[in-house]
Design an enzyme around this catalytic site. Structure first.
Site: not given
Ligand SMILES: [Zn+2]
Length: 282
Positions: A93, A95, A97-98, A169, A200, A234
């Site tokens: 996805h 975001h 951090d990925h 997400h 959210y 994660h």
């Molecule tokens: Zn995320």
């Protein structure tokens, strides 16, 4: 004075300065290792990255933070694989951090990048305009070369990844599965996108009106996957640290269908509780 100059250089560093820095404690180097069959772990201690290998070339899933890309590159090489043999890059996805390291990994490997239609605009915008975070978490923009549809199989030689769209997400959150064989037995690995809803707005969300229905469909879909090797975006989702320590002492520690079910149970309970709270106006 020396210290001051150094600070200036860091602050004006052209590569990362405009992007959200890695979360402390989530980007520690990890020795790469084989998970099962042709699946390898090449990520950091918390933000994950996976290499799915074949003699004809490889698929790489996720790029961590911008600062994770060099760790991933080093890990791939440490395992004896060539960066240029990575032919396809995919993501869970959009975001920071990925997806943070994807632009660099695309450059270093020359791989084609496949992403869901719903996440492509956010990936190309480097995280700008996120329905929940606005422009708060930015990363180097990365353009998709092809679109991943629900149920599509991505192939490089005999390496295969199956896409399952699991929105909520992010609007294009993609969970992946791979069939593997070890000791003559078939297993299915699941790489869960994410089912958390961090802060959210779930009720009357004008930027994502279908958010609740999407989460509920996603939980249903994830439960229906017959997966027994539990992995995700994660490392803490699937207790990588704990399981790694058990490598070599009996059964493959990553085969954990009960852990996968418990993860879904816990997250769904949390989601429904948060929804109830928001509906009550709390
Ligand atoms: Zn995320």
């Amino acid at each position: 004075m020396k210290k001051f100059i150094l600070l200036l250089i860091v602050a004006s560093s052209p590569c990362f300065a405009q992007y959200t820095p890695a979360t402390p404690g989530q980007n520690e180097p990890v020795e790469p290792f084989r998970i099962i069959g042709n699946l390898y772990y090449v990520g950091a201690n918390e933000v994950t990255s996976y290499l799915i290998t074949s003699p004809e070339g490889h698929i790489l899933l996720d790029g961590g933070f911008p600062e994770t890309a060099p760790l991933i590159e080093r890990n791939i090489q440490k395992l004896g694989f060539k960066l240029t043999d990575v032919k396809i890059l995919i993501s869970t996805h959009a975001h920071y951090d990925h997806a943070g390291g994807l632009a660099e990994l695309k450059r270093a490997t020359g791989a084609k990048f496949y992403a869901s239609a719903a996440d492509q605009p956010l990936l190309a915008a480097g995280g700008k305009g996120d329905f929940a975070f606005g422009d708060r978490f930015l990363f180097p923009p990365v353009t998709a070369d092809a679109t991943v549809e629900d149920g599509q199989v991505i192939r490089v030689g005999s390496a295969e990844m199956h896409a399952h769209l699991t929105p909520g997400h992010t609007k294009g959150c993609t969970t992946w599965t791979a069939d593997v064989v070890e000791d003559g037995e078939k297993h299915t690995a699941v790489f869960v996108c994410s089912v958390s809803a961090p802060g959210y707005k779930l009720v009357n969300n004008a930027k994502y009106p279908g958010i609740v229905e999407d989460y509920r469909q996603t939980f249903k879909k994830l439960r229906a996957l017959a997966a027994d090797v539990f992995l995700g975006s994660h490392a803490s989702f699937w207790d990588m640290e704990g399981k790694r320590k058990k490598i070599g002492s009996g059964a493959n520690p990553f085969i954990d269908p009960a852990g996968y079910k418990a993860f879904l149970d816990e997250n769904e309970k949390e989601f429904e509780a948060e929804l109830k709270k928001q509906k009550a106006g709390k």
